[in-house]
Design an enzyme around this catalytic site. Structure first.
Site, PDB file in Angstrom:
ATOM      1  N   TYR A   1      72.827 108.844  52.810  1.00  0.00           N
ATOM      2  CA  TYR A   1      74.221 108.959  52.353  1.00  0.00           C
ATOM      3  C   TYR A   1      75.039 109.862  53.276  1.00  0.00           C
ATOM      4  CZ  TYR A   1      73.951 106.740  47.718  1.00  0.00           C
ATOM      5  OH  TYR A   1      73.851 105.856  46.680  1.00  0.00           O
TER       6      TYR A   1
ATOM      7  N   LYS B   1      58.698 106.071  50.778  1.00  0.00           N
ATOM      8  CA  LYS B   1      58.266 104.847  51.459  1.00  0.00           C
ATOM      9  C   LYS B   1      57.479 105.294  52.685  1.00  0.00           C
ATOM     10  CE  LYS B   1      58.251 100.337  51.929  1.00  0.00           C
ATOM     11  NZ  LYS B   1      57.497  99.460  50.995  1.00  0.00           N
TER      12      LYS B   1
ATOM     13  N   ASP C   1      58.796 100.666  46.178  1.00  0.00           N
ATOM     14  CA  ASP C   1      58.709  99.297  45.635  1.00  0.00           C
ATOM     15  C   ASP C   1      57.767  99.276  44.425  1.00  0.00           C
ATOM     16  OD1 ASP C   1      56.665  99.943  47.409  1.00  0.00           O
ATOM     17  OD2 ASP C   1      56.523  97.944  48.298  1.00  0.00           O
TER      18      ASP C   1
ATOM     19  N   ASP D   1      69.229 106.795  43.694  1.00  0.00           N
ATOM     20  CA  ASP D   1      70.382 106.004  43.245  1.00  0.00           C
ATOM     21  C   ASP D   1      69.885 104.723  42.587  1.00  0.00           C
ATOM     22  OD1 ASP D   1      73.056 105.070  43.023  1.00  0.00           O
ATOM     23  OD2 ASP D   1      72.739 103.827  44.811  1.00  0.00           O
TER      24      ASP D   1
ATOM     25  N   ASP E   1      69.350 103.887  38.209  1.00  0.00           N
ATOM     26  CA  ASP E   1      69.992 102.761  37.514  1.00  0.00           C
ATOM     27  C   ASP E   1      68.946 101.944  36.766  1.00  0.00           C
ATOM     28  OD1 ASP E   1      72.617 103.241  38.286  1.00  0.00           O
ATOM     29  OD2 ASP E   1      72.975 101.134  38.814  1.00  0.00           O
TER      30      ASP E   1
HETATM   31  C1  IPM Z   1      75.811 107.061  41.482  1.00  0.00           C
HETATM   32  C2  IPM Z   1      76.762 106.086  42.109  1.00  0.00           C
HETATM   33  C3  IPM Z   1      77.266 106.709  43.392  1.00  0.00           C
HETATM   34  C4  IPM Z   1      76.072 106.897  44.317  1.00  0.00           C
HETATM   35  C5  IPM Z   1      78.380 105.947  44.106  1.00  0.00           C
HETATM   36  C6  IPM Z   1      79.510 105.578  43.176  1.00  0.00           C
HETATM   37  C7  IPM Z   1      78.874 106.697  45.289  1.00  0.00           C
HETATM   38  O1  IPM Z   1      76.156 104.860  42.296  1.00  0.00           O
HETATM   39  O2  IPM Z   1      76.232 108.191  41.188  1.00  0.00           O
HETATM   40  O3  IPM Z   1      74.654 106.690  41.275  1.00  0.00           O
HETATM   41  O4  IPM Z   1      75.687 105.962  45.016  1.00  0.00           O
HETATM   42  O5  IPM Z   1      75.538 107.986  44.333  1.00  0.00           O
HETATM   43 MG    MG Z   2      74.222 104.720  41.445  1.00  0.00          MG
END
Ligand code: IPM
Ligand code: MG
Length: 357
Positions: A143, A192, A224, A248, A252
């Site tokens: 990032y 990884k 993975d 990230d 999710d």
């Molecule tokens: C998160 C989001 C952010 C990230 C984006 C919106 C920059 O997906 O906080 O997980 O990738 O960190």
């Molecule tokens: Mg995210």
């Protein structure tokens, strides 16, 4: 009476509505503990782009630096999706994380008993219990690494770089192990390392740091495999320690296990307990301004703020208990609604939590 300065960034979309509810809850619970929160509302994200052309105005970052904690709703929306990279609302998040030095991102996922049916996983998987804390490195890796465009053999190309220093890995590893010590003392480091040199260093450093926490059981998974294990048997995880990008993606995936992203809070911290608190969900522009959003993730983010930055664990528990009670009584916003429950809106949910504090 104690006082704290809180920088409030409602942001865009439903961020505005859900922070409004959470601030009321914060005020009420703090009164109970003879504490005053002084809120300063600041702009970031799409609304700041509209206002002054910059997703993270200098004033916002400066005022955040002078506060005791930052409380953020959500940023972004389709209106700003076509802007070039540096001018997008998401840039505000990266600027806040980087500018405030918030290198540790904590994202808890648990399955709320009352909301089990919302999980897309089978009962036989969920019933073993799911309570995971993703500890994601937040200010390094791909990032923030060198990126750019160039020609390779006469062909146009783009690149991003994953780079981690030993110190960056060490400090996030300590954060993961400390969190493990307060929980079930199990830590899974995800990398990884079969491919990436940065991951091989990650693994070496995590092994070193692990020696300082002999009580914590450690294992390493390739990313993975980890993503597969998360849906196959999520109960095996306590702490998942990982890099910025893997975190990230995995956070999710982990959040979906609960089936209710509208319930999940997060904290971004540094050593001195200063932190930024925000829900895991986004700005949900499709339902913004309609009194449909679930304010509970924002309200639970307030609880995390009380716990981690303001040293008010009891107040945090009060909020969490109020959320449990309201769910037990069968009240649901649309996102977590199931048949037989009582469907309510954002404001009503806020009011119900308030009345249970
Ligand atoms: C998160 C989001 C952010 C990230 C984006 C919106 C920059 O997906 O906080 O997980 O990738 O960190
Ligand atoms: Mg995210």
């Amino acid at each position: 009476m104690k006082e704290f300065k809180i920088a409030v960034i409602p942001g865009d979309g439903i961020g505005v509505e859900v922070t409004e509810q959470a601030l009321k809850v914060l005020e009420k619970v703090c009164k109970k503990y003879d504490t005053k929160l002084n809120f300063t509302e600041l702009k970031a994200g799409g609304c700041a782009i509209d206002d002054c052309g910059n997703p993270l105005p200098v004033e916002t970052l400066e005022k955040c630096k002078k506060s005791d904690a930052v409380f953020l709703g959500a940023v972004g929306g389709p209106k700003w999706d076509d802007l070039p990279g540096k001018q997008r609302p998401e840039q505000a998040l990266l600027g806040l994380r980087g500018g405030l030095g918030l290198y540790a991102n904590l994202r808890p996922t648990k399955v709320f008993d009352e909301l089990k049916s919302a999980s897309p996983l089978k009962d036989s998987i969920i019933d073993k219990g799911v309570d995971i804390l993703v500890v994601r490195e937040l200010t390094g890796g791909i990032y923030f690494g060198e990126k750019g465009r160039k020609e390779v053999d006469g062909i146009y190309a783009a690149y991003d770089t994953e780079l981690y220093t030993v110190d960056e890995i060490k400090r996030i590893a300590h954060c993961g192990f400390k969190a493990a010590m307060k929980r079930r003392k199990k830590l899974t480091s995800v990398d990884k390392a079969n491919i990436l040199e940065s991951s091989r260093l990650w693994r070496e450093v995590v092994e070193e740091v692990a020696k300082e926490y002999p009580e914590v059981e450690v294992n390493h998974l390739y990313v993975d495999n980890a993503s597969m294990q998360l849906v196959r048997n999520p109960s095996q995880f306590d702490i998942i320690l990982t890099s910025n990008m893997f975190g990230d993606i995995l956070s999710d995936e982990a959040s979906m296990i609960s089936g209710s992203i509208g319930m999940l809070a997060s904290a971004s911290l540094r050593e001195d307990n200063f932190g930024m608190y925000e829900p895991v969900h986004g700005s949900a522009p499709d339902i913004a301004g309609m009194n449909l959003a679930n304010p509970l993730a924002q309200i639970l983010s307030a609880a995390m703020m009380l716990e981690y930055s303001l040293g008010m664990s009891e107040a945090a528990r009060d909020i969490e208990n109020a959320v449990d009670v309201v769910l037990k009584e069968g009240y649901r916003t649309g996102d977590i609604y199931s048949e037989g429950a009582k469907k309510i809106g954002t404001k009503e949910m806020g009011e119900l939590i308030l009345s249970n504090i």
